[in-house]
Write a protein that holds these residues in place. Sequence first.
Motif, PDB file in Angstrom:
ATOM      1  N   ALA A 191       0.834  -1.208   0.000  1.00 56.92           N
ATOM      2  CA  ALA A 191       0.000   0.000   0.000  1.00 56.92           C
ATOM      3  C   ALA A 191       0.871   1.261   0.000  1.00 56.92           C
ATOM      4  O   ALA A 191       0.619   2.206  -0.751  1.00 56.92           O
ATOM      5  CB  ALA A 191      -0.925  -0.009   1.215  1.00 56.92           C
ATOM      6  N   LEU A 192       1.918   1.269   0.829  1.00 63.11           N
ATOM      7  CA  LEU A 192       2.805   2.443   0.903  1.00 63.11           C
ATOM      8  C   LEU A 192       3.521   2.650  -0.439  1.00 63.11           C
ATOM      9  O   LEU A 192       3.682   3.762  -0.915  1.00 63.11           O
ATOM     10  CB  LEU A 192       3.837   2.255   2.027  1.00 63.11           C
ATOM     11  CG  LEU A 192       3.267   2.283   3.451  1.00 63.11           C
ATOM     12  CD1 LEU A 192       4.307   1.793   4.457  1.00 63.11           C
ATOM     13  CD2 LEU A 192       2.785   3.669   3.846  1.00 63.11           C
ATOM     14  N   LYS A 195       1.085   3.957  -3.172  1.00 61.89           N
ATOM     15  CA  LYS A 195       0.826   5.396  -3.024  1.00 61.89           C
ATOM     16  C   LYS A 195       1.966   6.204  -3.644  1.00 61.89           C
ATOM     17  O   LYS A 195       1.730   7.245  -4.256  1.00 61.89           O
ATOM     18  CB  LYS A 195       0.682   5.732  -1.528  1.00 61.89           C
ATOM     19  CG  LYS A 195       0.206   7.134  -1.254  1.00 61.89           C
ATOM     20  CD  LYS A 195      -1.227   7.354  -1.697  1.00 61.89           C
ATOM     21  CE  LYS A 195      -1.706   8.756  -1.413  1.00 61.89           C
ATOM     22  NZ  LYS A 195      -3.023   9.019  -1.989  1.00 61.89           N
ATOM     23  N   ASP A 200      -2.432   5.874  -5.322  1.00 60.09           N
ATOM     24  CA  ASP A 200      -3.529   5.183  -4.634  1.00 60.09           C
ATOM     25  C   ASP A 200      -2.965   4.186  -3.636  1.00 60.09           C
ATOM     26  O   ASP A 200      -2.042   3.440  -3.964  1.00 60.09           O
ATOM     27  CB  ASP A 200      -4.373   4.393  -5.651  1.00 60.09           C
ATOM     28  CG  ASP A 200      -5.598   5.157  -6.071  1.00 60.09           C
ATOM     29  OD1 ASP A 200      -6.176   5.842  -5.225  1.00 60.09           O
ATOM     30  OD2 ASP A 200      -5.969   5.051  -7.261  1.00 60.09           O
ATOM     31  N   TRP A 201      -3.535   4.152  -2.430  1.00 56.95           N
ATOM     32  CA  TRP A 201      -3.097   3.148  -1.461  1.00 56.95           C
ATOM     33  C   TRP A 201      -3.518   1.763  -1.922  1.00 56.95           C
ATOM     34  O   TRP A 201      -2.807   0.787  -1.756  1.00 56.95           O
ATOM     35  CB  TRP A 201      -3.741   3.384  -0.097  1.00 56.95           C
ATOM     36  CG  TRP A 201      -3.513   4.719   0.522  1.00 56.95           C
ATOM     37  CD1 TRP A 201      -4.427   5.728   0.632  1.00 56.95           C
ATOM     38  CD2 TRP A 201      -2.315   5.198   1.165  1.00 56.95           C
ATOM     39  NE1 TRP A 201      -3.865   6.793   1.284  1.00 56.95           N
ATOM     40  CE2 TRP A 201      -2.582   6.500   1.621  1.00 56.95           C
ATOM     41  CE3 TRP A 201      -1.053   4.655   1.375  1.00 56.95           C
ATOM     42  CZ2 TRP A 201      -1.638   7.267   2.286  1.00 56.95           C
ATOM     43  CZ3 TRP A 201      -0.106   5.413   2.038  1.00 56.95           C
ATOM     44  CH2 TRP A 201      -0.393   6.703   2.487  1.00 56.95           C
ATOM     45  N   TRP A 202      -4.727   1.727  -2.432  1.00 54.23           N
ATOM     46  CA  TRP A 202      -5.369   0.443  -2.714  1.00 54.23           C
ATOM     47  C   TRP A 202      -6.267   0.632  -3.914  1.00 54.23           C
ATOM     48  O   TRP A 202      -7.036   1.592  -3.950  1.00 54.23           O
ATOM     49  CB  TRP A 202      -6.208   0.041  -1.478  1.00 54.23           C
ATOM     50  CG  TRP A 202      -6.640  -1.386  -1.468  1.00 54.23           C
ATOM     51  CD1 TRP A 202      -7.854  -1.858  -1.870  1.00 54.23           C
ATOM     52  CD2 TRP A 202      -5.883  -2.510  -1.027  1.00 54.23           C
ATOM     53  NE1 TRP A 202      -7.888  -3.213  -1.716  1.00 54.23           N
ATOM     54  CE2 TRP A 202      -6.688  -3.650  -1.195  1.00 54.23           C
ATOM     55  CE3 TRP A 202      -4.605  -2.684  -0.519  1.00 54.23           C
ATOM     56  CZ2 TRP A 202      -6.266  -4.927  -0.858  1.00 54.23           C
ATOM     57  CZ3 TRP A 202      -4.171  -3.948  -0.189  1.00 54.23           C
ATOM     58  CH2 TRP A 202      -5.009  -5.052  -0.356  1.00 54.23           C
TER      59      TRP A 202
ATOM     60  N   VAL B 153      -7.136   3.203   9.272  1.00 56.88           N
ATOM     61  CA  VAL B 153      -7.062   3.037   7.810  1.00 56.88           C
ATOM     62  C   VAL B 153      -8.470   2.953   7.217  1.00 56.88           C
ATOM     63  O   VAL B 153      -8.787   3.639   6.232  1.00 56.88           O
ATOM     64  CB  VAL B 153      -6.233   1.774   7.452  1.00 56.88           C
ATOM     65  CG1 VAL B 153      -6.296   1.496   5.961  1.00 56.88           C
ATOM     66  CG2 VAL B 153      -4.785   1.945   7.891  1.00 56.88           C
ATOM     67  N   ASP B 367      -5.039  14.604  -1.664  1.00 55.30           N
ATOM     68  CA  ASP B 367      -5.593  13.632  -0.726  1.00 55.30           C
ATOM     69  C   ASP B 367      -5.405  14.161   0.700  1.00 55.30           C
ATOM     70  O   ASP B 367      -4.365  13.961   1.319  1.00 55.30           O
ATOM     71  CB  ASP B 367      -4.857  12.286  -0.919  1.00 55.30           C
ATOM     72  CG  ASP B 367      -5.491  11.155  -0.124  1.00 55.30           C
ATOM     73  OD1 ASP B 367      -6.482  11.427   0.573  1.00 55.30           O
ATOM     74  OD2 ASP B 367      -5.003  10.024  -0.219  1.00 55.30           O
ATOM     75  N   TYR B 370      -4.456  11.815   3.605  1.00 58.01           N
ATOM     76  CA  TYR B 370      -3.173  11.098   3.504  1.00 58.01           C
ATOM     77  C   TYR B 370      -2.521  10.860   4.872  1.00 58.01           C
ATOM     78  O   TYR B 370      -2.151   9.723   5.199  1.00 58.01           O
ATOM     79  CB  TYR B 370      -2.230  11.885   2.576  1.00 58.01           C
ATOM     80  CG  TYR B 370      -0.879  11.243   2.338  1.00 58.01           C
ATOM     81  CD1 TYR B 370      -0.625  10.537   1.182  1.00 58.01           C
ATOM     82  CD2 TYR B 370       0.144  11.335   3.283  1.00 58.01           C
ATOM     83  CE1 TYR B 370       0.611   9.954   0.952  1.00 58.01           C
ATOM     84  CE2 TYR B 370       1.377  10.754   3.067  1.00 58.01           C
ATOM     85  CZ  TYR B 370       1.599  10.065   1.902  1.00 58.01           C
ATOM     86  OH  TYR B 370       2.824   9.486   1.689  1.00 58.01           O
ATOM     87  N   ILE B 373      -4.280   8.030   6.989  1.00 63.41           N
ATOM     88  CA  ILE B 373      -4.110   6.666   6.462  1.00 63.41           C
ATOM     89  C   ILE B 373      -2.641   6.237   6.560  1.00 63.41           C
ATOM     90  O   ILE B 373      -2.339   5.102   6.941  1.00 63.41           O
ATOM     91  CB  ILE B 373      -4.637   6.569   5.013  1.00 63.41           C
ATOM     92  CG1 ILE B 373      -6.139   6.844   5.015  1.00 63.41           C
ATOM     93  CG2 ILE B 373      -4.341   5.206   4.417  1.00 63.41           C
ATOM     94  CD1 ILE B 373      -6.809   6.769   3.671  1.00 63.41           C
ATOM     95  N   ALA B 374      -1.728   7.163   6.254  1.00 66.30           N
ATOM     96  CA  ALA B 374      -0.293   6.820   6.350  1.00 66.30           C
ATOM     97  C   ALA B 374       0.054   6.464   7.801  1.00 66.30           C
ATOM     98  O   ALA B 374       0.753   5.462   8.046  1.00 66.30           O
ATOM     99  CB  ALA B 374       0.560   7.989   5.872  1.00 66.30           C
ATOM    100  N   LEU B 377      -1.267   3.021   8.552  1.00 70.43           N
ATOM    101  CA  LEU B 377      -0.491   1.944   7.918  1.00 70.43           C
ATOM    102  C   LEU B 377       0.844   1.717   8.636  1.00 70.43           C
ATOM    103  O   LEU B 377       1.239   0.563   8.859  1.00 70.43           O
ATOM    104  CB  LEU B 377      -0.244   2.263   6.440  1.00 70.43           C
ATOM    105  CG  LEU B 377      -1.463   2.121   5.529  1.00 70.43           C
ATOM    106  CD1 LEU B 377      -1.185   2.684   4.146  1.00 70.43           C
ATOM    107  CD2 LEU B 377      -1.896   0.661   5.417  1.00 70.43           C
TER     108      LEU B 377
END
Lengths: 266, 402
Positions: A191-192, A195, A200-202, B153, B367, B370, B373-374, B377
């Motif tokens: 995912a990282l 991006k 896009d993460w996913w 997330v 985004d 960001y 979500i970062a 993760l």
Amino acid sequence: MSWSLFVWFAAAAALCWVVGSVLAFVSKKTWPAASASLLGTVAMLVFIVGMWVTLKRPPMRTMGETRLWYSFFLSLIGVVIYLSWRYKWILSFSTMMSVVFLAVNLFKPEIHNRPLMPALQSPWFVPHVIVYMFAYALLGAVTLYAVYLWIHSSRLAGRHRAEPTLEEMKRCDVLVRVGWSFLTFGMVMGALWAKEAWGDWWSWDPKETWAFATWLGYLGYLHLRQRRQDPRTAFAVLVVCFLLLQMCWYGVNYLPSARGISVHTY
Amino acid sequence: MLPWGYKRAFLCCALLFLLGVVLQFLLGAVPPHLLHYPWSAVAALVYVYALVLVYILSDRFPRLRRLSDPYSGFASIASVTLLSVIFGLVPQTGETGGALGALGWTDMRSSWAFNLLMLYMMTGIGISVVSGLHHIRTRRFVPTLSHLAVFLVLLGAFFGSGDKVEALVTAERDRPVAVGEDESGQEVELPFMLNLNDFTIDEYPARLHVVDPAVGKLSADFLQADAAGALAAVEGWDLEVLKVFDMAARMPGEDGYRELKHVGACPAALVRATRAGESVEGWVSCGSFMFEESELELSDGRLVRMPRRQAKRYLSDVTLLTGKGEKRVDISVNHPARLGPWRIYQSGYDMSRGRWSNESELLCVKDGWYPLIAFGLWLLLASGVLMFISAGGRRPKKEGKR
């Protein structure tokens, strides 16, 4: 190093693993079997490192190359489990699975040399693939273990079933927990990376969808075990999860829903 | 026999699924941009507040505990897994016709059933996070951390998806542009101007394959034509590069190629193919947008072909102009540029012109979610490490039968 030498390395590794599996039953000490098996694993490692140097890129680009890692990790995990818990049979099972994947590389190569496209030139590439292959191999080993316990516990010991012990179930849980941790590493790194590469993460690419289903499946197992359910239900869940994993790894390449649209086709 | 707790939880999932199907029939797919800032942030805060409230009230109303008990946890995971499997099996064409389309399975990510079950799963995770943080204990620290990470997330993905802005900009050399296109082809105005100063491509060396024109499939083996004298056996033929040019052209009326460093030039190689005493020699080139490709015909009807070289790296030298000044950046795949909440990605180029492309496709993405979500993760990564370290847990005091 080149693929033309693969047959010799594969034969040497397979021979060492088979000798190790036999020694596990014949010898009373653990080191002869472990040493022979590890020698086979080292043979695989030498081939992988040699290919890495020759290709000037990590050998993780094609399905055939990922199978090398799978056989390498599976044999290594087999030795670790054997040394940790003294299960003689685990070396036979890990040998069988590793040799099957080596044989697939011999009979259905899929090893053609492909250049590394720009998206794959990332520091995430190597850890992303390695943690996934390690997770796949470990979860393959735990499936073997679960099936063994399942068959063993179904046999009648006197008038009672030989139920798996708490310790055996705990080993199963520990292996799944470690495997799931590595699946998580692979997914998060993916995912990282996505991006950074695509914004896009996913993106619900077919491979990602199956990776998500696999990750959720093993997560379900871990939650199921909290309630200490019947071990057979847990074993059945593990087998289903393993099938999801196979679909995620290579089955997705044969699905009409994924053909031509997955960025993970290799 | 399945305990009642599981039956109840699975029944709840089944009802949510049915509700999703009804909503799908009545309203169609979930709109992709349902919530926009600031309402998306307000909705997320209200949702989190509601979860805290549910946790507090669960002492007075024990039934609320069912939202986050292990039974509902397993049932929601199993249900989402099942829908994910369907997601993976059904081609995601977005068609609304037929039974699969009507159920929303051809666009699962926008289907009500999938989103409702994900929301149910996220709600259970959220309440268990509140509970875990309230009764923080060493033993439950790692699960609480991983639940928190997954929750953050999912929260960002759920409430932030409508805020994401994407604009694909096709930039031509020295022609400033401030407008892009979104996925549906609508124009998107950018708060900055983008000028492409230069665009360069590095390519992998040319390869020579043997191909059967009737089948059209390139041989798996190949000869890398990076220098004169290169040799390889391909499909029973010994191929040798006698001469090679990185940039070449064939002038009208000439048989061979000559070196030419000019726009439109293409790689070309003089190749000798030998097999059992017979020998064929000729020029092979992949051509370019200006020059046609050339192949060498072998005596068995097959051809030696050079496919277009593959890009190793492509890089845009870009100046970003805003009201506050300008910033010059290099953008390549995996190395986006940042400008406030915007990130600019190297997306593509004019493939028909290859290395001579005058334009670069740049994807501008805003985004605002960001950081959340970062953070989620990276937290998930950290909790995975902790889970791996603590996987063994405490050893049972003695071995016993289950």
